[in-house]
Design a protein around this motif. Structure first.
Motif, PDB file in Angstrom:
ATOM      1  N   TYR A  48       0.996  -1.279  -0.020  1.00 38.86           N
ATOM      2  CA  TYR A  48       0.048   0.086   0.008  1.00 38.86           C
ATOM      3  C   TYR A  48       0.964   1.161  -0.004  1.00 38.86           C
ATOM      4  CZ  TYR A  48      -3.138   3.700   1.533  1.00 38.86           C
ATOM      5  OH  TYR A  48      -3.918   4.942   1.402  1.00 38.86           O
ATOM      6  N   LEU A  49       0.726   2.298  -0.936  1.00 35.77           N
ATOM      7  CA  LEU A  49       1.242   3.330  -1.237  1.00 35.77           C
ATOM      8  C   LEU A  49       0.612   4.694  -0.494  1.00 35.77           C
ATOM      9  CD1 LEU A  49       2.442   2.552  -4.731  1.00 35.77           C
ATOM     10  CD2 LEU A  49       3.773   1.797  -2.892  1.00 35.77           C
ATOM     11  N   ALA A  54      -2.701   4.325  -3.390  1.00 36.60           N
ATOM     12  CA  ALA A  54      -2.698   3.228  -4.243  1.00 36.60           C
ATOM     13  C   ALA A  54      -2.157   1.799  -3.741  1.00 36.60           C
ATOM     14  CB  ALA A  54      -1.811   3.565  -5.485  1.00 36.60           C
ATOM     15  N   PHE A  55      -2.365   0.729  -4.351  1.00 33.54           N
ATOM     16  CA  PHE A  55      -1.775  -0.605  -4.084  1.00 33.54           C
ATOM     17  C   PHE A  55      -1.044  -0.895  -5.293  1.00 33.54           C
ATOM     18  CE2 PHE A  55      -5.486  -0.505  -1.283  1.00 33.54           C
ATOM     19  CZ  PHE A  55      -4.897  -1.189  -0.209  1.00 33.54           C
ATOM     20  N   TYR A  56       0.017  -1.965  -4.845  1.00 36.44           N
ATOM     21  CA  TYR A  56       0.948  -2.548  -5.981  1.00 36.44           C
ATOM     22  C   TYR A  56       0.798  -3.794  -5.594  1.00 36.44           C
ATOM     23  CZ  TYR A  56       4.505  -3.993  -9.271  1.00 36.44           C
ATOM     24  OH  TYR A  56       5.347  -4.431 -10.152  1.00 36.44           O
ATOM     25  N   ASN A  57       0.316  -4.643  -6.767  1.00 32.70           N
ATOM     26  CA  ASN A  57       0.511  -6.292  -6.853  1.00 32.70           C
ATOM     27  C   ASN A  57       1.615  -6.788  -6.950  1.00 32.70           C
ATOM     28  OD1 ASN A  57      -0.214  -8.996  -7.686  1.00 32.70           O
ATOM     29  ND2 ASN A  57      -2.307  -8.678  -6.723  1.00 32.70           N
ATOM     30  N   PRO A  59       2.732  -9.937  -7.255  1.00 27.61           N
ATOM     31  CA  PRO A  59       2.947 -11.143  -8.299  1.00 27.61           C
ATOM     32  C   PRO A  59       2.313 -10.606  -9.664  1.00 27.61           C
ATOM     33  CG  PRO A  59       1.773 -11.952  -6.294  1.00 27.61           C
ATOM     34  CD  PRO A  59       2.097 -10.453  -6.064  1.00 27.61           C
ATOM     35  N   ASN A  60       1.370  -9.884  -9.664  1.00 29.45           N
ATOM     36  CA  ASN A  60       0.704  -9.403 -11.001  1.00 29.45           C
ATOM     37  C   ASN A  60       1.516  -8.251 -11.849  1.00 29.45           C
ATOM     38  OD1 ASN A  60      -1.029 -11.421 -11.140  1.00 29.45           O
ATOM     39  ND2 ASN A  60      -2.616 -10.346  -9.922  1.00 29.45           N
ATOM     40  N   ARG A  61       2.417  -7.581 -10.949  1.00 33.30           N
ATOM     41  CA  ARG A  61       3.164  -6.411 -11.176  1.00 33.30           C
ATOM     42  C   ARG A  61       2.252  -5.204 -11.838  1.00 33.30           C
ATOM     43  NH1 ARG A  61       7.864  -9.929 -13.942  1.00 33.30           N
ATOM     44  NH2 ARG A  61       8.897 -10.043 -12.151  1.00 33.30           N
ATOM     45  N   GLN A  62       1.169  -5.073 -10.761  1.00 34.38           N
ATOM     46  CA  GLN A  62       0.238  -3.875 -11.258  1.00 34.38           C
ATOM     47  C   GLN A  62      -0.120  -3.073 -10.172  1.00 34.38           C
ATOM     48  OE1 GLN A  62      -3.653  -6.666 -11.642  1.00 34.38           O
ATOM     49  NE2 GLN A  62      -3.037  -5.652 -13.411  1.00 34.38           N
ATOM     50  N   TYR A  63      -0.713  -1.686 -10.581  1.00 36.10           N
ATOM     51  CA  TYR A  63      -0.986  -1.184  -9.593  1.00 36.10           C
ATOM     52  C   TYR A  63      -2.379  -0.965  -9.538  1.00 36.10           C
ATOM     53  CZ  TYR A  63       3.561   0.826 -10.184  1.00 36.10           C
ATOM     54  OH  TYR A  63       5.103   1.178 -10.080  1.00 36.10           O
TER      55      TYR A  63
END
Length: 155
Positions: A48-49, A54-57, A59-63
């Protein structure tokens, strides 16, 4: 009686097996964590940023961020955050399913970390466990040690 014991044994075996499989799946994902991630975590599902809410996943390399009241999943941050420095912003490790469904909780709980730039990051770590990450500046040390294991010099 024997049937009952047999059935209980099978059930317990299945529960133990499922528990073991779940633990193995969690494991370690240091090599998948971005270089801007905080040190000290062998496994991370999300960051969590708080600075940009925002979040960053991992394993999926996505925001994942909110836009017009909906969660957006993207490989890039929205244009208003394109200049945000991920290396200096604070990251909260979150290892629970779909934390982005509860933005309010994270916003309230971690708002105090906005503009906090004191967190150590993987890129700057000299802990050899992070050298496994192919983007780490010291990855060559990992490759060198990994490639020489099991090889013996002839005298």
């Amino acid at each position: 009686m024997k049937k009952t014991i047999y059935i209980i044994t099978l059930l317990l075996g299945g529960v133990i097996s499922q528990t073991t499989n779940a633990q193995v799946r969690v494991g370690i994902n240091i090599n998948a964590q971005p270089l801007w991630g905080p040190v000290g975590h062998d496994y991370v599902e999300y960051y969590y940023l708080p600075d940009i809410d925002a979040f960053y996943n991992v394993p999926n390399r996505q925001y994942i961020y909110m836009q017009n009241g909906r969660s957006v999943f993207s490989r890039r941050l929205p244009s208003k955050y394109q200049n945000f420095d991920l290396y200096s912003g604070y990251k909260v490790v979150v290892n629970e399913p779909k934390p982005y469904r509860n933005y309010g909780l994270y916003r309230k709980k971690y708002n105090k970390y906005k503009n906090n730039h004191s967190q150590g990051i993987i890129r700057n770590s000299h802990d050899p466990k992070y050298y496994v990450n192919k983007n780490h500046p010291e990855h060559n040390k990992f490759k060198k040690n990994h490639n020489t294991k099991g090889k013996h010099k002839n005298k």
